[in-house]
Design an enzyme around this catalytic site. Structure first.
Site, PDB file in Angstrom:
ATOM      1  N   ASP A 276       0.819  -1.211   0.000  1.00  6.21           N
ATOM      2  CA  ASP A 276       0.000   0.000   0.000  1.00  6.21           C
ATOM      3  C   ASP A 276       0.855   1.264   0.000  1.00  6.21           C
ATOM      4  OD1 ASP A 276      -2.628   1.409   0.497  1.00  6.21           O
ATOM      5  OD2 ASP A 276      -1.548   1.995   2.318  1.00  6.21           O
ATOM      6  N   GLU A 312       1.380   0.091  -4.881  1.00  7.42           N
ATOM      7  CA  GLU A 312       0.579   1.292  -5.080  1.00  7.42           C
ATOM      8  C   GLU A 312       1.534   2.458  -4.909  1.00  7.42           C
ATOM      9  OE1 GLU A 312      -3.306   3.741  -3.399  1.00  7.42           O
ATOM     10  OE2 GLU A 312      -2.099   2.546  -2.017  1.00  7.42           O
TER      11      GLU A 312
END
Length: 634
Positions: A276, A312
């Protein structure tokens, strides 16, 4: 079913509780604490008091104790000089939530059944993102396992779980986790998670898990209080001092996260991680922590099976996705491609607020560029970011370096009412965009429910303690105050309360509606597109290396990609096949256009003027025409 000769998998690490034949070795890194006690309670003394045992401290700040007779299922926590008792930051299981004691888990107790599993190469990936709590009515690992067969039949080859690390309360997206090694108990036990992965492998499905290495959640993270060395105040983030990846004492902190990555891959047999928001990781050291994790994976489980790291990264760093001389990733295998989503969203919905303004000028051309080259922003200034340049050139990357999608948990859940694109966009354009996505060389990703155009929203939900809950609810409503639709207080009051159980329940998929006509038509279309992808496109992806070529005019796009020889066939060298895509998003039928050479892979809304092959074509609104041309031009 064939059983493994060595069916047990345990990751060895210096942190936490390690069960062995004679007892359990406990270890806590807390350099600021002169004395730490281990509070221990045997499993058969449930309900009794925890007995305190003095731990030995060394010069590096490690507190250790090997407790004879301790075993799997025992409860423990660490008592600090100020009298507070904290869970193990490397706890494998915390069934009484993030403030309660940890439980010893002996991973050797689970017997795996997937001995022959070696993973799958990345070019075969069709990813399905899901939230364990909202995927089924029960919201458990066991319930999710029962639906895996349906995903495999759909054509999915990789399941990506939203974060599992233990979070406060009974419901959360997962990005507020504070115990990185403990699967949240609301979903089930560690063994039930292993059974989920085991079953997936039996069906040929890869399993990925989302991990959050840029911050800890706002409730239940005790490290700030007793181990300030875990953070670097030189770097500030929206969550306070950054995790210490590059300051004094960073080696132990880096080890904590490297071990965490290996733990999920080795002990739970995950086939990769989705990392993330790595743009929010503050790390000025070399190698970057993402690259160090990649190197550790290659030196460990990556020697025996395919393991993938999906990033990400809002900064569009193509360098993080670079390939070495053998075509292997030096850090990330692929990145979530928000650029393609944003272009599709503007095209399908007409929305131009916020970051969508950067994609508003010509969304068809933006989509064509993204399909061909991955990133739209490759160093250009972003108006939304006040002219700041964003991204790096991505034309040297293979298309499989981009995980592309029409929606994700973020893009749905960050809307006030959690609406999906099927509820917002022009259905003709959404259908065309789905066909373009699933038949492109990118790695496609579906968000749970995409496959049958789920009507249920996916809202932002959490379950914090009272004080923090109120702050989150108020903050959620105030952040939408800048939008015209939420200018007045009454409009903002209609935004669902993230902490209300009803908000979470509304976000659960309604599987019964899949059988309704409109939903089943969507399901059948996606299944057919994926079958075409696996039959005609995937076998040629391994040899593709660089970007495609695109053209766009009058709301029509053309993209061409050079692919490799068909897997298992006689090698015809690089560029032995070419994939052609033609799509029209204009409201009116096109004038006659030149067709594309090769065998037809897919056609919808296409009318031939005359002849075959390269005959002139007229395209309806939402038409898509895909062909595959071999090295001989056929």
């Amino acid at each position: 079913m064939t059983m493994s000769i060595h069916p047990h998998h345990a990751h060895s690490m210096p942190f936490g509780a390690t069960a062995h034949d004679g007892g359990v070795a406990f270890a806590l890194w807390a350099p600021s604490q002169e004395r730490v006690l281990l509070a221990h309670r045997p499993l058969d003394a449930s309900g009794g008091e925890h007995a305190a045992h003095r731990m030995a401290r060394d010069a590096e700040g490690w507190h250790r104790l090997d407790l004879a007779g301790a075993a799997h299922g025992d409860s423990y926590r660490f008592e600090l000089p100020d009298g507070s008792a904290v869970p193990d930051p490397a706890s494998r299981f915390n069934p009484e939530d993030v403030h309660g004691p940890s439980v010893v888990i002996d991973p050797r107790r689970y017997a795996w059944k997937d001995a022959a599993w070696r993973g799958r190469p990345w070019e075969e990936a069709v990813v399905y993102e899901l939230h364990i709590g909202a995927f089924t009515a029960e919201g458990t690992f066991n319930a999710a396992r029962e639906r895996l067969g349906e995903l495999a039949e759909l054509g999915v080859t990789a399941v990506e779980l939203m974060p599992l690390a233990d979070f406060p309360g009974k419901r959360n997206w997962g990005y507020d986790g504070v115990l990185q090694f403990a699967p949240d108990a609301s979903y089930g036990t560690p063994d039930e998670l292993k059974a989920l992965v085991d079953a997936a492998h039996g069906l040929g499905l890869m399993m990925l898990v989302d991990v959050v290495y840029n911050h800890f959640g706002p409730e239940g993270n005790y490290l700030h209080g007793y181990c300030p060395e875990f953070f670097n105040p030189e770097h500030r983030t929206p969550w306070g001092a950054a995790i210490n990846f590059d300051g004094p004492g960073a080696r132990t902190v880096r080890d904590f996260f490297v071990h965490n990555a290996l733990y999920w891959i080795e002990e739970f047999r995950f086939d990769g991680l989705r990392m993330d928001a790595i743009h929010a990781i503050r790390d000025s050291s070399h190698p970057h922590i993402v690259q160090e994790i990649r190197e550790a994976v290659l030196a460990g489980p990556g020697r025996e099976r395919h393991v993938h790291l999906v990033l990400e990264n809002d900064t569009n760093q193509a360098s993080m996705l670079a390939r070495d001389g053998h075509g292997l990733p030096v850090a990330g295998t692929a990145q979530w491609n928000d650029d393609l989503h944003h272009a599709v969203h503007v095209l399908a919905t007409g929305e131009r607020d916020g970051y969508y303004a950067d994609y508003a000028d010509n969304p068809v051309c933006s989509l064509a560029l993204s399909l061909a080259e991955g990133f739209i922003y490759q160093g250009q200034p972003s108006a939304f970011r006040n002219g700041e340049r964003r991204g790096e050139p991505s034309t040297r990357l293979p298309s499989q370096a981009f995980v592309s999608f029409l929606q994700t948990h973020d893009q749905v859940g960050n809307r006030a009412f959690g609406e999906r694109i099927h509820a917002l966009g022009d259905p003709v354009r959404v259908r065309a965009a789905m066909a373009c996505l699933l038949l492109s060389p990118h790695v496609p990703m579906l968000f749970m429910g995409d496959e049958f155009a789920a009507s249920t929203p996916f809202l932002y939900f959490c379950d914090f303690g009272p004080e923090l809950a109120e702050a989150v609810s108020n903050g959620r409503r105030s952040e939408f105050g800048g939008f015209a639709a939420f200018k007045d207080e009454a409009a903002r009051a209609r935004i669902p309360d993230p902490n209300a159980e009803a908000t979470f329940l509304a976000s659960k998929l309604n599987w019964r509606e899949r059988g309704a006509r409109a939903h089943f038509e969507q399901f059948s279309e996606v299944q057919q597109l994926l079958a075409l992808r696996h039959k005609m496109i995937v076998p040629r992806l391994a040899g593709s290396t660089g970007a495609g070529v695109f053209f766009c005019e009058n709301d029509t796009l053309r993209v061409h990609w050079d692919l490799g020889p068909q897997a298992g066939g006689a090698s015809a060298g690089a560029g032995s096949a070419r994939l052609h895509m033609l799509a029209h998003f204009g409201r009116q039928q096109t004038a006659p256009l030149a067709g594309s050479p090769g065998a037809v892979v897919y056609r919808h809304g296409v009318h031939e003027e005359s002849g075959e092959g390269n005959a002139a074509l007229r395209l309806d609104h939402g038409a898509v025409f895909v062909t595959l041309e071999d090295a001989r031009g056929e």
